[in-house]
Design a protein around this motif. Structure first.
Motif, PDB file in Angstrom:
ATOM      1  N   MET A   1      11.033   6.368   2.808  1.00 29.22           N
ATOM      2  CA  MET A   1       9.944   6.709   4.154  1.00 29.22           C
ATOM      3  C   MET A   1      11.032   7.174   5.190  1.00 29.22           C
ATOM      4  SD  MET A   1       7.215   6.361   2.882  1.00 29.22           S
ATOM      5  CE  MET A   1       6.274   6.828   4.303  1.00 29.22           C
ATOM      6  N   GLN A   2      12.131   6.839   5.496  1.00 24.95           N
ATOM      7  CA  GLN A   2      13.038   7.397   6.464  1.00 24.95           C
ATOM      8  C   GLN A   2      13.404   8.843   6.327  1.00 24.95           C
ATOM      9  OE1 GLN A   2      15.979   3.970   6.825  1.00 24.95           O
ATOM     10  NE2 GLN A   2      14.654   3.821   8.821  1.00 24.95           N
TER      11      GLN A   2
ATOM     12  N   LEU B   1      15.672   3.869   3.226  1.00 20.12           N
ATOM     13  CA  LEU B   1      14.265   3.745   2.819  1.00 20.12           C
ATOM     14  C   LEU B   1      13.957   5.113   2.571  1.00 20.12           C
ATOM     15  CD1 LEU B   1      12.356   0.964   4.998  1.00 20.12           C
ATOM     16  CD2 LEU B   1      13.350   0.799   2.617  1.00 20.12           C
TER      17      LEU B   1
ATOM     18  N   LYS C   1       2.320   5.048   0.371  1.00 20.60           N
ATOM     19  CA  LYS C   1       2.416   5.884   1.661  1.00 20.60           C
ATOM     20  C   LYS C   1       2.680   7.146   1.432  1.00 20.60           C
ATOM     21  CE  LYS C   1       2.312   3.479   5.613  1.00 20.60           C
ATOM     22  NZ  LYS C   1       1.884   3.708   6.923  1.00 20.60           N
TER      23      LYS C   1
ATOM     24  N   MET D   1       0.837  -1.069  -0.056  1.00 25.64           N
ATOM     25  CA  MET D   1       0.113  -0.053   0.044  1.00 25.64           C
ATOM     26  C   MET D   1       1.204   1.258  -0.122  1.00 25.64           C
ATOM     27  SD  MET D   1      -3.145   1.157   2.805  1.00 25.64           S
ATOM     28  CE  MET D   1      -1.919   1.776   3.760  1.00 25.64           C
TER      29      MET D   1
ATOM     30  N   THR E   1      13.669   2.549  -2.150  1.00 24.97           N
ATOM     31  CA  THR E   1      14.703   3.152  -1.278  1.00 24.97           C
ATOM     32  C   THR E   1      14.897   4.856  -1.747  1.00 24.97           C
ATOM     33  OG1 THR E   1      16.204   2.648  -3.173  1.00 24.97           O
ATOM     34  CG2 THR E   1      16.040   1.147  -1.474  1.00 24.97           C
TER      35      THR E   1
ATOM     36  N   GLU F   1       5.641   3.344  -2.567  1.00 27.46           N
ATOM     37  CA  GLU F   1       5.566   1.859  -1.953  1.00 27.46           C
ATOM     38  C   GLU F   1       6.612   1.976  -0.994  1.00 27.46           C
ATOM     39  OE1 GLU F   1       3.547  -0.368  -2.263  1.00 27.46           O
ATOM     40  OE2 GLU F   1       2.620   0.032  -4.198  1.00 27.46           O
ATOM     41  N   PRO F   2       6.265   1.489   0.310  1.00 28.73           N
ATOM     42  CA  PRO F   2       7.526   1.525   1.427  1.00 28.73           C
ATOM     43  C   PRO F   2       8.671   0.787   0.984  1.00 28.73           C
ATOM     44  CG  PRO F   2       5.231   0.580   2.182  1.00 28.73           C
ATOM     45  CD  PRO F   2       5.153   0.794   0.718  1.00 28.73           C
ATOM     46  N   ASN F   3       8.727  -0.169   0.251  1.00 28.78           N
ATOM     47  CA  ASN F   3       9.949  -0.418  -0.347  1.00 28.78           C
ATOM     48  C   ASN F   3      10.934   0.152  -1.382  1.00 28.78           C
ATOM     49  OD1 ASN F   3       8.569  -1.217  -2.619  1.00 28.78           O
ATOM     50  ND2 ASN F   3       9.184  -3.396  -2.498  1.00 28.78           N
TER      51      ASN F   3
END
Lengths: 292, 156
Positions: B66-67, B64, B3, B1, B23, B19-21
């Motif tokens: 997201m980080q 990532l 983000k 899902m 990089t 996507e969270p994966n």
């Protein structure tokens, strides 16, 4: 890298709740400098990824003369390397960090993540074990503190339970003048250890006799290994009464290296002996220099 | 899902859904089209993907996306362009500090991170500073000279 559901807990409690809910299906990511390599290579593919990197309450370095050193698990390698508190009180930790991977990795990778990865060639663990370091582990409802020496179980395996989070590293203050040193053999200066030795010696000031020593070898077994026979060759003796050859020989016998693309078993064993003599000498000289 | 992610890259704010994966290097190159940053080894050994995260050099392949929520990133696109080269870029040209150029964006960002932290480095400090970046062409000598030359000019 396979996809996953991603969480960013705001604090330790939230992180522990998530771990408790998802157990083995979840992995904690901090800096991810080891974990993401495993995930990219699909060696592990967690269903849930719990990102604790943003939990600032786990990023600290505290030193107290009575209690010693406390380092939050999310403290970066670079923070440890550059911390004046650590440079002043545990210089061996800062020196070790200067040779741990590259500045890029040290800027983002965390000390807690490094320990949880349980890489037997890691640089942090042997030094902390030699310093009698402990780890504080949290679950949703409980907490336990254990010697780092007891934390590692096998190659890339620790005793950390699926719902447990490493939150803090502690290093007690030594009551006696001590000296600590670490050296590793590696291809390039900042590569992973092919073999490493960490030594802490405590000297009784009036007599010059070694009260206690801790000798820890890295990269020559499934976990960091205490060389207890080598320690016995040192404890209770003055420097002039120690046979470096005997200490090195004991360490070589206690090492359990395996041949790999970097070096043969025999070569690693031989180099443990070489490192042993040099690191013991460095640690002893520092202990004498630290007389107070 | 997917983000939502908000990030500041080279002074510009971006809001993306990823996507969270993904990089950080994937975000830069594939999502945002900032292809100056190169990906080579993908496992944090070569340094080609080095960018500055809150001013500190990091490997974009091992973080990532997201980080970096809410954080500031600087990439080679934010260092200088055709019309106004950064002194480090000019110095790399003047010293012939690259051949194939693949390591250059990462090398320049590392040099920027290094000089921001230590504007007056010794040769040894520059060598250690760029030790997380591989270059297979130059033998490093000209890169080190180029960085030291910029430090020298900044002092004057």
């Amino acid at each position: 890298m396979k996809n996953f559901e991603y969480f960013t807990p705001k604090n330790v409690e939230e992180a522990c709740s998530l771990l408790d809910r998802y157990q083995e299906e979840a992995k904690i990511i901090a800096g991810g400098q080891s974990l993401l390599i495993l995930m990219k290579n699909r060696l592990i593919s967690p269903k849930y990824l719990i990102d604790i990197k943003g939990i600032s309450q786990m990023d600290y370095i505290i030193f107290d003369k009575q209690e010693g050193l406390k380092v939050g698990a999310l403290t970066t390698h670079r923070s440890i390397e550059c911390s004046s508190l650590i440079q002043g009180n545990y210089p061996v930790l800062s020196e070790m960090e200067t040779r741990l991977a590259s500045i890029q990795i040290r800027n983002w990778g965390t000390v807690g993540g490094n320990l949880c990865h349980s890489e037997p060639a890691g640089d942090v663990a042997p030094v902390l074990i030699a310093l009698k370091g402990k780890v504080r582990l949290r679950t949703k409802g409980e907490e336990r503190i254990m010697l780092l020496e007891d934390f590692f179980k096998d190659y890339y395996e620790s005793v950390l339970k699926p719902n447990e989070l490493l939150v803090e590293i502690q290093v007690p203050k030594s009551d006696y003048p001590n000296g600590a040193a670490y050296a590793k053999l590696s291809l390039r200066e900042n590569d992973m250890a092919i073999g490493g030795v960490a030594v802490v010696v405590e000297i009784d000031p009036p007599t010059g006799i070694c009260r206690d020593t801790r000798i820890v070898m890295s990269a020559v077994g499934p976990t960091p290994i205490r060389a207890k026979k080598a320690e016995a060759e040192v404890i209770g003796r003055k420097k002039k009464d120690i046979s470096p050859e005997a200490v090195a020989q004991s360490a070589k016998e206690e090492a359990q290296p395996i041949s790999d693309s970097y070096a043969s078993e025999d070569y690693k064993r031989e180099m443990i002996g070489v490192l042993m003599k040099s690191v013991l000498n460095q640690a002893w000289n520092k202990a004498i220099g630290n007389r107070y | 899902m997917k983000k939502d992610l908000k990030v500041n890259i080279n002074g510009e704010y971006y809001e993306v859904s990823i996507e969270p994966n993904t990089t950080l290097i994937g975000l830069l190159r594939d999502e945002l089209g900032l292809k100056g940053t190169k990906e080579n080894c993908g496992v944090g050994r070569c340094g080609a993907c080095t960018v500055l995260l809150e001013g500190k050099m990091v490997y974009a392949c091992l973080i990532l996306a997201m980080q970096v929520e809410g954080k500031k990133i600087q990439t080679i696109e934010g260092l200088g362009g055709e019309n106004q080269l950064h002194p480090l870029q000019q110095s790399f040209i003047d010293h012939g500090a690259f051949q194939c150029g693949f390591c250059t964006p990462g090398m320049l960002m590392t040099a920027k991170g290094l000089l921001d932290e230590n504007p007056n480095p010794s040769g040894e400090e520059v060598r250690k500073g760029i030790s997380g970046n591989l270059c297979r062409c130059t033998g490093y000598v000209r890169i080190i000279e180029a960085i030291l030359d910029v430090a020298d000019k900044m002092r004057r």
